[in-house]
Design an enzyme around this catalytic site. Structure first.
Site, short mmCIF file in Angstrom:
data_model
loop_
_atom_site.label_atom_id
_atom_site.label_comp_id
_atom_site.label_asym_id
_atom_site.label_seq_id
_atom_site.Cartn_x
_atom_site.Cartn_y
_atom_site.Cartn_z
N GLY A 48 0.73 10.24 -4.27
CA GLY A 48 -0.71 10.61 -4.14
C GLY A 48 -1.24 10.53 -3.08
O GLY A 48 -0.97 9.91 -2.20
N GLN A 53 -8.49 9.91 2.86
CA GLN A 53 -7.34 9.10 3.46
C GLN A 53 -7.10 10.08 4.71
O GLN A 53 -6.37 9.54 5.43
CB GLN A 53 -6.21 9.26 2.63
CG GLN A 53 -6.26 8.15 1.40
CD GLN A 53 -5.09 7.73 0.72
OE1 GLN A 53 -5.01 8.44 -0.25
NE2 GLN A 53 -4.32 6.83 1.15
N CYS A 101 -0.46 1.66 -0.93
CA CYS A 101 -1.51 2.70 -0.56
C CYS A 101 -1.15 3.06 0.71
O CYS A 101 -0.81 2.20 1.63
CB CYS A 101 -2.71 2.14 -0.72
SG CYS A 101 -3.94 3.49 -0.16
N LEU A 102 -0.93 4.21 1.34
CA LEU A 102 -0.43 4.69 2.62
C LEU A 102 -1.88 4.36 3.47
O LEU A 102 -1.50 4.12 4.67
CB LEU A 102 -0.58 6.23 2.49
CG LEU A 102 0.61 6.98 1.66
CD1 LEU A 102 0.43 8.50 1.87
CD2 LEU A 102 1.80 6.43 2.02
N HIS A 143 -5.91 5.50 -9.18
CA HIS A 143 -5.91 5.23 -7.93
C HIS A 143 -6.44 6.11 -6.87
O HIS A 143 -7.22 5.63 -6.16
CB HIS A 143 -4.33 4.86 -7.86
CG HIS A 143 -4.27 4.35 -6.11
ND1 HIS A 143 -3.55 2.95 -5.83
CD2 HIS A 143 -4.21 5.01 -4.87
CE1 HIS A 143 -3.40 3.17 -4.35
NE2 HIS A 143 -3.80 4.28 -4.06
N GLU A 144 -6.07 7.40 -7.13
CA GLU A 144 -6.72 8.35 -6.15
C GLU A 144 -8.21 8.50 -6.58
O GLU A 144 -9.08 8.80 -5.73
CB GLU A 144 -5.87 9.77 -6.54
CG GLU A 144 -4.30 9.74 -6.20
CD GLU A 144 -4.19 8.95 -4.88
OE1 GLU A 144 -5.02 9.11 -3.92
OE2 GLU A 144 -3.19 8.49 -4.79
N HIS A 147 -10.11 6.33 -4.60
CA HIS A 147 -10.45 6.45 -3.32
C HIS A 147 -11.44 7.52 -3.09
O HIS A 147 -12.23 7.42 -2.09
CB HIS A 147 -8.90 7.42 -2.60
CG HIS A 147 -8.07 6.47 -2.12
ND1 HIS A 147 -8.24 5.52 -1.28
CD2 HIS A 147 -6.53 6.63 -2.72
CE1 HIS A 147 -6.96 4.85 -1.22
NE2 HIS A 147 -6.10 5.34 -1.84
NI NI Z 1 -4.06 4.93 -2.02
#
Ligand code: NI
Length: 176
Positions: A48, A53, A101-102, A143-144, A147
């Site tokens: 995701g 991000q 997480c990226l 999670h997204e 963000h």
């Molecule tokens: Ni993330």
């Protein structure tokens, strides 16, 4: 051709902002952003990615679960673009699961999330959808959704002891 975007890393203020609604769904720059995000999440072995991000503080994310080296057990699905997403309901029962997480490289955490959720979002075509998600996909959505609310998974762990390095995580999983 889509461009692989640079991913904002923990500490960048864009990750802590409340993202703004996407109001012009027909905008050409929105189309470009979505294509770039799809390419970026695939390239990075993510499941995701949220617009903040890639330095765009907008209420938009992509859920793109598939098995990959970072998430070998992830279910396969068509990448889904979710605009102006809403979390309509969440089960009081939570489940613990590992997240990465990226934007937080090298760290994994055991995060409690609602097991089931009901969500709404606008599709890229403009239609509105509502659906129920459970398990891993419910986890990715939550999670997204964090963000676009200025939160990261580190804010959700019950204890700092539930955080491990990526290397220790790989070791833990191999020992299962
Ligand atoms: Ni993330």
């Amino acid at each position: 051709m889509p461009v692989i975007r640079h991913i904002a890393q923990l500490g960048n203020p864009v990750l802590r902002q409340l993202a703004l609604p996407v109001d012009n769904l027909r905008d050409a720059s929105l189309q470009t952003l979505i294509e770039d995000m799809l390419a970026t999440v695939a390239e990075a072995d993510g499941v995701g990615i949220a617009a903040p991000q890639v330095y765009e503080p907008l209420r938009l994310f992509i859920v793109a679960s598939r098995p990959n080296p970072r998430y070998p057990d992830a279910p396969s699905m068509q990448p889904t673009v979710m605009l102006n997403p809403e979390l309509l309901w969440q089960s009081p029962e939570t489940v613990m699961g590992w997240e990465g997480c990226l934007s937080v490289p090298g760290i994994r955490g055991l995060v409690p999330r609602s097991e089931r959720i009901r969500v709404g979002y606008q599709e890229h075509g403009g239609g509105r959808r509502e659906e129920e998600l459970s398990g891993f996909l419910a986890r990715v959505f939550q999670h997204e959704f964090d963000h676009i609310s200025g939160l990261v998974f580190l804010d959700r762990v019950a204890s700092n002891r539930d955080l491990v390095s990526e290397r220790e995580y790989v070791r833990l999983m191999a020992a299962r």
